[in-house]
Design a protein around this motif. Structure first.
Motif, PDB file in Angstrom:
ATOM      1  N   GLY A  84     -25.227  19.822 -63.899  1.00  0.00           N
ATOM      2  CA  GLY A  84     -25.400  20.219 -65.259  1.00  0.00           C
ATOM      3  C   GLY A  84     -24.499  19.776 -65.965  1.00  0.00           C
ATOM      4  O   GLY A  84     -24.160  20.037 -67.307  1.00  0.00           O
ATOM      5  N   GLY A  85     -23.331  18.940 -65.355  1.00  0.00           N
ATOM      6  CA  GLY A  85     -22.284  18.297 -66.385  1.00  0.00           C
ATOM      7  C   GLY A  85     -21.370  17.401 -65.410  1.00  0.00           C
ATOM      8  O   GLY A  85     -21.745  17.528 -64.259  1.00  0.00           O
ATOM      9  N   PRO A  86     -20.400  16.781 -65.816  1.00  0.00           N
ATOM     10  CA  PRO A  86     -19.185  16.149 -65.176  1.00  0.00           C
ATOM     11  C   PRO A  86     -18.777  16.962 -64.164  1.00  0.00           C
ATOM     12  O   PRO A  86     -18.738  18.385 -64.260  1.00  0.00           O
ATOM     13  CB  PRO A  86     -18.182  15.834 -66.240  1.00  0.00           C
ATOM     14  CG  PRO A  86     -18.973  15.717 -67.461  1.00  0.00           C
ATOM     15  CD  PRO A  86     -19.962  16.792 -67.573  1.00  0.00           C
ATOM     16  N   GLY A  87     -18.385  16.381 -63.025  1.00  0.00           N
ATOM     17  CA  GLY A  87     -17.809  17.155 -61.942  1.00  0.00           C
ATOM     18  C   GLY A  87     -16.994  16.403 -61.029  1.00  0.00           C
ATOM     19  O   GLY A  87     -17.105  15.153 -61.068  1.00  0.00           O
ATOM     20  N   LEU A  88     -15.942  16.734 -60.406  1.00  0.00           N
ATOM     21  CA  LEU A  88     -15.155  16.074 -59.384  1.00  0.00           C
ATOM     22  C   LEU A  88     -15.751  15.551 -58.207  1.00  0.00           C
ATOM     23  O   LEU A  88     -15.230  14.538 -57.555  1.00  0.00           O
ATOM     24  CB  LEU A  88     -13.882  16.804 -59.088  1.00  0.00           C
ATOM     25  CG  LEU A  88     -12.938  17.479 -60.271  1.00  0.00           C
ATOM     26  CD1 LEU A  88     -11.752  18.186 -59.745  1.00  0.00           C
ATOM     27  CD2 LEU A  88     -12.239  16.316 -61.020  1.00  0.00           C
ATOM     28  N   ASP A  89     -16.974  15.820 -58.053  1.00  0.00           N
ATOM     29  CA  ASP A  89     -17.800  15.503 -56.990  1.00  0.00           C
ATOM     30  C   ASP A  89     -18.399  14.096 -57.277  1.00  0.00           C
ATOM     31  O   ASP A  89     -19.167  13.367 -56.382  1.00  0.00           O
ATOM     32  CB  ASP A  89     -18.932  16.467 -56.428  1.00  0.00           C
ATOM     33  CG  ASP A  89     -19.793  17.009 -57.630  1.00  0.00           C
ATOM     34  OD1 ASP A  89     -19.437  16.310 -58.677  1.00  0.00           O
ATOM     35  OD2 ASP A  89     -20.731  17.705 -57.406  1.00  0.00           O
ATOM     36  N   ARG A 122     -25.457   7.737 -66.167  1.00  0.00           N
ATOM     37  CA  ARG A 122     -24.970   8.714 -67.014  1.00  0.00           C
ATOM     38  C   ARG A 122     -25.559  10.033 -66.843  1.00  0.00           C
ATOM     39  O   ARG A 122     -24.652  10.978 -66.831  1.00  0.00           O
ATOM     40  CB  ARG A 122     -24.994   8.262 -68.397  1.00  0.00           C
ATOM     41  CG  ARG A 122     -23.996   6.857 -68.842  1.00  0.00           C
ATOM     42  CD  ARG A 122     -24.232   6.563 -70.038  1.00  0.00           C
ATOM     43  NE  ARG A 122     -23.771   7.966 -71.002  1.00  0.00           N
ATOM     44  CZ  ARG A 122     -22.527   7.794 -71.471  1.00  0.00           C
ATOM     45  NH1 ARG A 122     -21.493   7.135 -71.237  1.00  0.00           N
ATOM     46  NH2 ARG A 122     -22.318   8.802 -72.363  1.00  0.00           N
ATOM     47  N   ILE A 123     -26.705  10.303 -66.588  1.00  0.00           N
ATOM     48  CA  ILE A 123     -27.331  11.518 -66.079  1.00  0.00           C
ATOM     49  C   ILE A 123     -26.777  12.148 -65.058  1.00  0.00           C
ATOM     50  O   ILE A 123     -26.408  13.274 -64.748  1.00  0.00           O
ATOM     51  CB  ILE A 123     -28.875  11.358 -66.177  1.00  0.00           C
ATOM     52  CG1 ILE A 123     -29.353  11.298 -67.842  1.00  0.00           C
ATOM     53  CG2 ILE A 123     -29.408  12.902 -65.681  1.00  0.00           C
ATOM     54  CD1 ILE A 123     -31.053  11.017 -67.856  1.00  0.00           C
ATOM     55  N   ILE A 124     -26.875  11.179 -63.971  1.00  0.00           N
ATOM     56  CA  ILE A 124     -26.280  11.522 -62.662  1.00  0.00           C
ATOM     57  C   ILE A 124     -24.745  12.052 -62.780  1.00  0.00           C
ATOM     58  O   ILE A 124     -24.311  12.996 -61.907  1.00  0.00           O
ATOM     59  CB  ILE A 124     -26.313  10.325 -61.464  1.00  0.00           C
ATOM     60  CG1 ILE A 124     -27.808   9.996 -61.575  1.00  0.00           C
ATOM     61  CG2 ILE A 124     -25.631  10.871 -60.109  1.00  0.00           C
ATOM     62  CD1 ILE A 124     -28.153   8.817 -60.721  1.00  0.00           C
ATOM     63  N   ALA A 125     -23.809  11.316 -63.632  1.00  0.00           N
ATOM     64  CA  ALA A 125     -22.537  11.538 -63.758  1.00  0.00           C
ATOM     65  C   ALA A 125     -22.464  12.766 -64.620  1.00  0.00           C
ATOM     66  O   ALA A 125     -21.167  13.384 -64.702  1.00  0.00           O
ATOM     67  CB  ALA A 125     -21.920  10.385 -64.519  1.00  0.00           C
TER      68      ALA A 125
END
Length: 255
Positions: free
Chosen positions: A72-77, A51-54
């Protein structure tokens, strides 16, 4: 090359009784385009790490970076698939996959959704609703939804844990087929050691809480892998032995 890097990661959770140390000093390199399996006992923090990676879990010490850029937060990558498919029951299969898209034109959305439903073998179920699907089919839709934005990394949080044994084996083969087709970095969290060895280029073994990386075991077996081969069994036995030894030490200390 390491695409995803984690350095001296520490994560604590606040509770009424005080802070709980979940992850302690995690250092891990996840190679670009590879398949990394993470195994550990329940409560060791492996899902928290994912979840941290995500970007779904913040307030941690240390560094998490993708291609040298801090997460630093969710991303499309980064795409993520959970143990539960989390499909919206009032939307069709194609609408659930399209729900993840933001920006493409309607024509591009139709093309991307169609492409990814074909990728997971569900092109003919575009108009079906989640309630009309089996558990394995619903997870395929969840995988298509996670991939539709073409992420660099796909994160899998025990995605086959709720499936029956035969469906789980089929889904393991399917995720390998998708990985080979998409050339994407995959990170799988699982409590199933057999699954970790069958899928992973490397198996990350985590200690009991607080979670630490005990060892990173390369898996050099050729694909497709034979679960009954002596080398496969040796790797599995080594991982089992490591965890049983830790459990015995913990039990002895508790006594």
């Amino acid at each position: 090359m390491a695409e995803l890097r984690i350095k001296t990661l520490v994560k604590r959770f606040s509770q009424a009784s005080g802070a709980v140390l979940a992850l302690d000093g995690i250092d891990l390199d996840i190679p670009s385009g590879g398949f990394t399996s993470i195994v550990g006992a329940s409560g060791c923090g492996k899902s928290t790490l994912l979840r941290i990676i995500a970007g779904l879990e913040g307030d941690f010490a240390g560094e998490v970076s993708l291609d040298g850029r801090p997460v630093g937060g969710p991303g499309l990558d980064r795409g993520m698939v959970f143990q539960e498919h989390r499909l919206l029951p009032w939307l069709t299969v194609e609408e659930n996959v399209a729900f993840a898209l933001n920006g493409p034109t309607p024509a591009e959305v139709r093309e991307l959704v169609s492409e990814h439903l074909e990728l997971v073998g569900l092109g003919s179920f575009a108009k079906a609703y989640p309630g009309q699907l089996s558990g394995g089919m619903a997870q395929r839709v969840a995988i298509a939804r996670a991939l539709v934005n073409r992420p660099r990394v796909l994160l899998l949080d025990e995605p086959f844990g709720a499936l029956d044994a035969m469906t789980k084996i089929i889904m393991q083969q399917e995720i390998l087929r998708i990985w080979e087709a998409e050339h994407i970095t995959m990170v799988l969290v699982t409590h199933d050691i057999d699954e970790a060895v069958f899928l992973g280029d490397q198996v990350v073994m985590m200690s009991a809480r607080p979670g630490r990386v005990k060892a990173v075991l390369p898996v050099s077996l050729p694909r497709p892998r034979d679960r009954s081969s002596p080398h496969f069994i040796d790797i599995r036995r080594h991982i089992f032995g490591s965890f049983f030894a830790e459990a015995e030490e913990t039990f002895a200390y508790a006594i």
